[in-house]
Structure formats: C-alpha cells, structure tokens
Design a protein around this motif. Structure first.
Motif, PDB file in Angstrom:
ATOM      1  N   ALA A  26      -6.038  -6.744  -4.267  1.00 42.15           N
ATOM      2  CA  ALA A  26      -4.896  -5.970  -3.771  1.00 42.15           C
ATOM      3  C   ALA A  26      -3.570  -6.627  -4.150  1.00 42.15           C
ATOM      4  O   ALA A  26      -2.637  -5.961  -4.610  1.00 42.15           O
ATOM      5  N   THR A  27      -3.479  -7.939  -3.977  1.00 46.37           N
ATOM      6  CA  THR A  27      -2.232  -8.642  -4.261  1.00 46.37           C
ATOM      7  C   THR A  27      -1.938  -8.679  -5.753  1.00 46.37           C
ATOM      8  O   THR A  27      -0.796  -8.533  -6.185  1.00 46.37           O
ATOM      9  N   CYS A  41      -1.792  -4.307  -6.944  1.00 43.22           N
ATOM     10  CA  CYS A  41      -1.019  -3.236  -6.300  1.00 43.22           C
ATOM     11  C   CYS A  41       0.454  -3.601  -6.130  1.00 43.22           C
ATOM     12  O   CYS A  41       0.800  -4.746  -5.857  1.00 43.22           O
ATOM     13  N   ARG A  77       2.321  -1.903  -3.751  1.00 39.32           N
ATOM     14  CA  ARG A  77       2.452  -1.841  -2.297  1.00 39.32           C
ATOM     15  C   ARG A  77       1.063  -1.832  -1.664  1.00 39.32           C
ATOM     16  O   ARG A  77       0.113  -1.355  -2.269  1.00 39.32           O
ATOM     17  N   VAL A  78       0.988  -2.344  -0.441  1.00 35.88           N
ATOM     18  CA  VAL A  78      -0.290  -2.442   0.256  1.00 35.88           C
ATOM     19  C   VAL A  78      -0.160  -1.832   1.646  1.00 35.88           C
ATOM     20  O   VAL A  78       0.845  -2.028   2.337  1.00 35.88           O
ATOM     21  N   GLU A 125       2.376  -2.285   6.374  1.00 31.20           N
ATOM     22  CA  GLU A 125       2.508  -1.893   4.966  1.00 31.20           C
ATOM     23  C   GLU A 125       3.730  -2.576   4.377  1.00 31.20           C
ATOM     24  O   GLU A 125       4.655  -2.970   5.092  1.00 31.20           O
ATOM     25  N   SER A 169       3.187  -5.991  -1.900  1.00 26.69           N
ATOM     26  CA  SER A 169       1.956  -6.768  -1.765  1.00 26.69           C
ATOM     27  C   SER A 169       2.194  -8.260  -1.532  1.00 26.69           C
ATOM     28  O   SER A 169       1.654  -8.838  -0.582  1.00 26.69           O
ATOM     29  N   ARG A 170       2.978  -8.898  -2.383  1.00 26.85           N
ATOM     30  CA  ARG A 170       3.162 -10.344  -2.251  1.00 26.85           C
ATOM     31  C   ARG A 170       3.873 -10.692  -0.950  1.00 26.85           C
ATOM     32  O   ARG A 170       3.502 -11.650  -0.260  1.00 26.85           O
ATOM     33  N   SER A 230      -2.601 -13.820  -8.753  1.00 22.22           N
ATOM     34  CA  SER A 230      -1.969 -12.615  -9.310  1.00 22.22           C
ATOM     35  C   SER A 230      -2.444 -12.374 -10.725  1.00 22.22           C
ATOM     36  O   SER A 230      -2.701 -13.300 -11.486  1.00 22.22           O
TER      37      SER A 230
END
Length: 221
Positions: free
Chosen positions: A174-175, A178, A180-181, A192, A195-196, A219
């Motif tokens: 995900a990190t 993406c 955004r998470v 939300e 990501s980082r 990453s």
C-alpha cells in the motif's frame, strides 16, 4: 487496507454491483450508479473493471488466452472475433506477454500464476475502463512476481490514465504503490490520507496496530 474481515472485498464487490447495497451511493465522475438501470447501467459498467485475487479461478479454463481477453468486446458488441483477436494481441503486448502469438492460443493451465494475472489484467483493460479494481491481485504470487505485476500496474496507470483501487492487507504494498490510503475497520473508514504520511504518523488504533505489525515498509519509488 485493513485486517481480514474488515470489509475490503465486500466494498469492492459493492462498487462493481456484484452484491446488493442497502444504502448509500456509488458515484463515478459525479454520476450515482445506484440510479441507473438497463442499458444506462450496462454502458457505465464498462468503465469499472476488476482484477480478482485468484487469476486461475477468474479465467474460464476452456477459453484460450486470446478468447478470454476479447470476450468482453463480444459481450458488449464492440468488435467482431477477428477484430477482438487483433485487440487481444495489442493487450498482451501491453501487459508484457510477448510475443503475443506465443500466448493467444494457450489455455490458462498452461501459464504460470504471474502470466495468468497478466492475462486477467489484459482482459480487464479490453473495455478501456476509467477505474480498475484490484482485489488482493498480487497476494497469491511469489514476492518477485508480485513486484513485477505491481510495476506493470504502475506503468499502466501512468500510461493509460486509469485510476486503480488496490485492495490489500500488505502495508508495504500500500505504501509503495498507492498515492492515497483508506483504512477500514468493521466496514467503516477509520482513517485516510497520503500513504507515506498516514503510515509515518498513524492516528487510528487499528492503523497503528497494522503499522506495528509491518516492521519494514519499503517504497517502490
């Protein structure tokens, strides 16, 4: 992202219209899909395609690779078989299965797991979707193949401009992948953000537990 049973896959299937929704809205570019029926809904659904977790289970074992890829075009009356076969060649090239003539006439069981998932991605791209939903689409692949498929999706996203909604339990994925998470817990969004930033400074208790359970977050960039 979220723990098992938090509602990630259910949300995916709801967005795709595969399960009924009791309330709320599903909007694509401002249009509420819940208000559409018949041909109007059929047209819009071409814009949202899905890549499932198990590539072998999602492919018809009796269809060749070429047939599997151009079948959506036939379903929507967008191409003849000959045109669809040519389109499947282009898509196989796009997803890195080259030369395409070496793959078009194979059956799914004649491919590796990574190759099967590339075929599933090619099929999902056949209708030129605006949104691609990937439900744990790399979780069944070896780590090296996972990296290759994620790199492919990243390349396709930039080249084609398709939005990708990636469902995963793997925070490093995900990190690294993406922009955004969204973190789900018991069917609700609890956090939300970018990501980082989200994983460097998690706020929700479930997010902190997920981050603590993943000691190394690397990453792709």
């Amino acid at each position: 992202v979220g723990a098992s049973g938090c509602g990630k896959s259910t949300l995916c299937r709801a967005l795709m219209g595969l399960i009924p929704i009791r309330g709320g809205e599903v909007k694509l570019q401002g249009q509420n899909l819940m208000n559409l029926k018949g041909q109007s809904l059929r047209r819009v659904r071409k814009s949202i395609q899905m890549v499932f977790q198990d590539p072998f289970a999602s492919l018809n074992p009796k269809m060749t690779v070429g047939e599997a890829i151009f079948d959506p075009l036939l379903i929507h009356n967008l191409a003849s078989r000959s045109e669809g076969f040519e389109r499947s060649r282009e898509l196989l090239q796009q997803v890195g299965l080259t030369p395409p003539e070496n793959f078009q006439n194979r059956l799914p069981h004649e491919l590796s797991g990574g190759q099967q998932q590339r075929v599933a991605i090619a099929r999902a791209l056949a209708l030129n979707p605006k949104v691609l939903i990937c439900d744990e689409s790399v979780s069944m692949l070896d780590v090296e193949i996972q990296s290759e498929v994620l790199a492919l999706l990243h390349s396709l996203q930039k080249r084609l401009g398709v939005a990708i909604l990636l469902i995963t339990h793997d925070l490093s994925v995900a990190t690294g992948f993406c922009h955004r998470v969204i973190v789900l817990d018991q069917g609700r969004i609890v956090e939300e953000g970018f990501s980082r930033e989200l994983f460097d400074s998690p706020q929700a208790p479930i997010t902190r537990r997920l981050v603590d359970a993943c000691p190394t977050i690397s990453s792709m960039t």
